[in-house]
Enzyme design. Structure first.
Site, PDB file in Angstrom:
ATOM      1  N   HIS A 130       0.861  -1.193   0.000  1.00 39.94           N
ATOM      2  CA  HIS A 130       0.000   0.000   0.000  1.00 39.94           C
ATOM      3  C   HIS A 130       0.892   1.236   0.000  1.00 39.94           C
ATOM      4  CE1 HIS A 130      -3.183   2.814   1.136  1.00 39.94           C
ATOM      5  NE2 HIS A 130      -4.007   1.888   0.684  1.00 39.94           N
ATOM      6  N   ASP A 138      -8.100  -5.181  -0.659  1.00 43.03           N
ATOM      7  CA  ASP A 138      -8.495  -5.959  -1.848  1.00 43.03           C
ATOM      8  C   ASP A 138      -8.173  -7.439  -1.717  1.00 43.03           C
ATOM      9  OD1 ASP A 138      -7.444  -3.034  -3.262  1.00 43.03           O
ATOM     10  OD2 ASP A 138      -9.461  -3.805  -3.616  1.00 43.03           O
TER      11      ASP A 138
HETATM   12  C1  SDX Z   1      -6.020   0.364  -3.128  1.00 41.14           C
HETATM   13  O1  SDX Z   1      -4.244   4.784  -1.981  1.00 41.14           O
HETATM   14  C2  SDX Z   1      -5.196   4.150  -1.431  1.00 41.14           C
HETATM   15  O2  SDX Z   1      -5.660   4.478  -0.330  1.00 41.14           O
HETATM   16  C3  SDX Z   1      -5.739   3.004  -2.257  1.00 41.14           C
HETATM   17  C4  SDX Z   1      -6.808   2.166  -1.589  1.00 41.14           C
HETATM   18  C5  SDX Z   1      -8.083   2.943  -1.369  1.00 41.14           C
HETATM   19  O3  SDX Z   1      -8.862   2.557  -0.489  1.00 41.14           O
HETATM   20  O4  SDX Z   1      -8.338   3.882  -2.174  1.00 41.14           O
HETATM   21  O5  SDX Z   1      -6.338   1.667  -0.363  1.00 41.14           O
HETATM   22  C6  SDX Z   1      -7.190   0.975  -2.473  1.00 41.14           C
HETATM   23  O6  SDX Z   1      -5.708   0.739  -4.219  1.00 41.14           O
HETATM   24  C7  SDX Z   1      -5.217  -0.670  -2.385  1.00 41.14           C
HETATM   25  C8  SDX Z   1      -3.969  -1.152  -3.188  1.00 41.14           C
HETATM   26  C9  SDX Z   1      -4.447  -2.189  -4.185  1.00 41.14           C
HETATM   27  N1  SDX Z   1      -3.347  -2.581  -5.107  1.00 41.14           N
HETATM   28  C10 SDX Z   1      -2.783  -3.779  -5.048  1.00 41.14           C
HETATM   29  O7  SDX Z   1      -3.011  -4.626  -4.202  1.00 41.14           O
HETATM   30  C11 SDX Z   1      -1.822  -4.072  -6.186  1.00 41.14           C
HETATM   31  C12 SDX Z   1      -0.540  -4.710  -5.616  1.00 41.14           C
HETATM   32  N2  SDX Z   1       0.119  -3.717  -4.802  1.00 41.14           N
HETATM   33  C13 SDX Z   1       1.194  -2.968  -5.441  1.00 41.14           C
HETATM   34  O8  SDX Z   1       0.944  -2.658  -6.781  1.00 41.14           O
HETATM   35  C14 SDX Z   1       1.720  -1.859  -4.567  1.00 41.14           C
HETATM   36  O9  SDX Z   1       1.813  -2.321  -3.286  1.00 41.14           O
HETATM   37  C15 SDX Z   1       1.025  -0.513  -4.544  1.00 41.14           C
HETATM   38  C16 SDX Z   1       0.809   0.040  -5.906  1.00 41.14           C
HETATM   39  C17 SDX Z   1      -0.280  -0.617  -3.838  1.00 41.14           C
HETATM   40  C18 SDX Z   1       1.977   0.380  -3.832  1.00 41.14           C
HETATM   41  O10 SDX Z   1       3.157   0.331  -4.590  1.00 41.14           O
HETATM   42  P1  SDX Z   1       4.458   1.101  -4.111  1.00 41.14           P
HETATM   43  O11 SDX Z   1       4.132   2.537  -3.974  1.00 41.14           O
HETATM   44  O12 SDX Z   1       5.620   0.723  -4.952  1.00 41.14           O
HETATM   45  O13 SDX Z   1       4.625   0.486  -2.654  1.00 41.14           O
HETATM   46  P2  SDX Z   1       5.856   0.736  -1.793  1.00 41.14           P
HETATM   47  O14 SDX Z   1       6.561   1.997  -2.183  1.00 41.14           O
HETATM   48  O15 SDX Z   1       5.415   0.595  -0.381  1.00 41.14           O
HETATM   49  O16 SDX Z   1       6.788  -0.520  -2.209  1.00 41.14           O
HETATM   50  C19 SDX Z   1       7.884  -0.810  -1.412  1.00 41.14           C
HETATM   51  C20 SDX Z   1       8.624  -1.900  -2.158  1.00 41.14           C
HETATM   52  C21 SDX Z   1       8.896  -1.569  -3.611  1.00 41.14           C
HETATM   53  O17 SDX Z   1      10.110  -2.230  -3.910  1.00 41.14           O
HETATM   54  P3  SDX Z   1      11.466  -1.326  -3.991  1.00 41.14           P
HETATM   55  O18 SDX Z   1      11.207  -0.260  -5.032  1.00 41.14           O
HETATM   56  O19 SDX Z   1      11.659  -0.759  -2.591  1.00 41.14           O
HETATM   57  O20 SDX Z   1      12.529  -2.309  -4.407  1.00 41.14           O
HETATM   58  O21 SDX Z   1       7.827  -3.117  -2.167  1.00 41.14           O
HETATM   59  C22 SDX Z   1       7.611  -3.493  -3.514  1.00 41.14           C
HETATM   60  C23 SDX Z   1       7.829  -2.281  -4.377  1.00 41.14           C
HETATM   61  O22 SDX Z   1       8.275  -2.695  -5.654  1.00 41.14           O
HETATM   62  N3  SDX Z   1       6.218  -3.932  -3.577  1.00 41.14           N
HETATM   63  C24 SDX Z   1       5.822  -5.161  -3.882  1.00 41.14           C
HETATM   64  C25 SDX Z   1       4.410  -5.133  -3.787  1.00 41.14           C
HETATM   65  N4  SDX Z   1       4.015  -3.905  -3.428  1.00 41.14           N
HETATM   66  C26 SDX Z   1       5.130  -3.153  -3.310  1.00 41.14           C
HETATM   67  N5  SDX Z   1       6.488  -6.277  -4.235  1.00 41.14           N
HETATM   68  C27 SDX Z   1       5.747  -7.374  -4.481  1.00 41.14           C
HETATM   69  N6  SDX Z   1       4.394  -7.438  -4.412  1.00 41.14           N
HETATM   70  C28 SDX Z   1       3.700  -6.322  -4.051  1.00 41.14           C
HETATM   71  N7  SDX Z   1       2.381  -6.369  -3.981  1.00 41.14           N
END
Ligand code: SDX
Length: 392
Positions: free
Chosen positions: A270, A327
């Site tokens: 998130h 989700d």
């Molecule tokens: C919603 O914003 C909101 O409030 C949204 C929401 C709402 O109510 O409106 O809460 C609803 O959209 C929830 C999120 C739903 N999406 C997913 O579940 C899709 C899978 N999640 C990822 O795409 C991701 O976690 C995000 C997009 C949600 C966040 O991505 P970020 O901004 O990259 O997350 P982060 O900066 O905390 O990541 C830290 C690290 C990163 O790696 P590095 O760049 O540090 O090497 O963790 C990695 C990311 O690449 N990472 C993941 C991951 N999510 C983040 N690796 C593997 N699997 C994942 N799901």
């Protein structure tokens, strides 16, 4: 500072604004609607009470709640020509495509509630949007399965009305299952608002130009559709089905950790929560309740629970503070209710409409709000002279 958004080059795409509606503590996993913890609201209230709270800032008295329910109920029908509007879509159109188009089209029908400078028109538009979004969602579902549209009934509550519009057929009476209605009402409450997420920021930016609320909500639906945002609930079910059985989970954990693999664990991580999403806990409990009370056995729930257990003990997810988000479990609940995966994000949009409208209303009623105009860090070419074709 562009008035509504404070631009800080240190952030890539963060825009900020002031709001009194929802508070999130990402490190502690706290979510408050107007100061009330989400778990208390989910335990004791219902979705329309949450709508009133988000819109007006206080929990309604019994009279205020009855009046609000009455106003919403009496705006649930849509203009009869919307039924003809739907005929232009292919039957296999994704329901989110239909929702973007049909919600935007509401501004072509309701000219008496698009003047945002008039508080009465704003209130009518807000009521209409919250009231009609379930009707349009049910129409999108019925159209996709080739069944006739079902009109809303004024003697049903908001969620039961939606279930009946989705599942009733002319050939027999439909009896709303109270377990499904209560679970869906809780689903709506959990998804109602979430401060400045991508789709809400989209609605605010669109509304800051003075666009009418129907057009702004259509923009929010478009943003919500993405798999990184509201589309994740549909993506989670596809991922769980692809994993299939718990013994295949390590393959996908490895893929999620592989920087060269674009695969991400859907429903995990998130932008704000670096702790367990408080909504996910309530959603997991609701999923178990619904499956037990409906007598549904879904192997995907076993895969989800085992996937969560493994991921929460894996150093990659611990170090990066990746926890299940709302989700992760929501899709299993909706599947148990008999809805197809293509409708999952539509239901998220139905719920989030009140959040979008409440945030839009807060912005419009703020005398200091201006048109949003985020700036950029220009990283392109320096100024240069035109090149004639012969020199290219
Ligand atoms: C919603 O914003 C909101 O409030 C949204 C929401 C709402 O109510 O409106 O809460 C609803 O959209 C929830 C999120 C739903 N999406 C997913 O579940 C899709 C899978 N999640 C990822 O795409 C991701 O976690 C995000 C997009 C949600 C966040 O991505 P970020 O901004 O990259 O997350 P982060 O900066 O905390 O990541 C830290 C690290 C990163 O790696 P590095 O760049 O540090 O090497 O963790 C990695 C990311 O690449 N990472 C993941 C991951 N999510 C983040 N690796 C593997 N699997 C994942 N799901």
């Amino acid at each position: 500072d562009t008035g509504m958004f404070t631009y800080d080059p240190g952030f890539t795409s963060t825009a900020s604004c002031e709001s009194k509606i929802t508070y999130i503590d990402g490190d502690e996993g706290v979510l408050l609607y107007r100061g009330y913890p989400i778990d208390q609201l989910a335990e004791h209230g219902d979705f329309l009470e949450t709508c009133y709270l988000l819109l007006y800032g206080e929990l309604p008295t019994a009279t205020q709640k009855a009046d609000f329910d009455y106003r919403i109920t009496r705006h649930t029908m849509v203009h009869e020509q919307m039924a003809r509007f739907f005929q232009g879509f292919r039957r296999d159109a994704h329901p989110m495509a239909v929702m973007v188009a049909s919600v935007g089209a509401l501004s072509a029908f309701y000219h008496d509630s698009t003047n945002i400078a008039d508080p009465v028109e704003r209130m009518v538009a807000s009521t209409r949007m919250i009231a009609k979004i379930p009707t349009l969602a049910a129409m999108a579902y019925k159209y996709s399965i080739g069944q006739p549209f079902v009109y809303p009934k004024n003697d049903l509550d908001y969620t039961s009305n939606f279930l009946r519009m989705c599942f009733a057929v002319p050939c027999e009476e439909y009896k709303v299952n109270p377990v499904m209605s209560r679970a869906l009402d809780r689903f709506f409450m959990l998804h109602a608002d979430h401060e400045q997420n991508a789709s809400t920021s989209t609605v605010r930016l669109a509304g800051s130009s003075g666009a009418n609320p129907f057009a702004c909500v259509a923009a929010g639906i478009a943003s919500l559709w993405g798999p990184a945002h509201g589309g994740a609930n549909e993506a989670v079910l596809k991922m769980l089905a692809e994993i299939g059985t718990p013994d295949r989970i390590p393959i996908y954990i490895a893929k999620a950790k592989d920087k060269n693999d674009p695969f991400r664990l859907m429903g995990f991580g998130h932008r704000v929560y670096k702790n367990y999403d408080p909504r996910a806990k309530i959603m997991q409990r609701t999923t178990r309740e619904v499956l037990a009370e409906l007598g549904v056995k879904d192997d995907l729930l076993d895969v989800a629970i085992e996937l969560e257990r493994i991921a929460l003990h894996d150093e990659y997810f611990i170090e990066k503070k990746l926890y299940p988000n709302i989700d992760f479990y929501s899709g299993i609940t909706l599947k148990a209710m008999g809805l197809p995966t293509t409708m999952f994000t539509v239901l998220f949009a139905v719920a989030r409409t009140v959040g979008w409208i409440a945030q839009w209303k807060e912005m419009i009623e703020d005398p200091g709000s201006k048109i949003g105009r985020p700036r950029q860090l220009y990283t392109g070419e320096k100024q240069r002279d035109y090149l004639p074709m012969s020199k290219r």
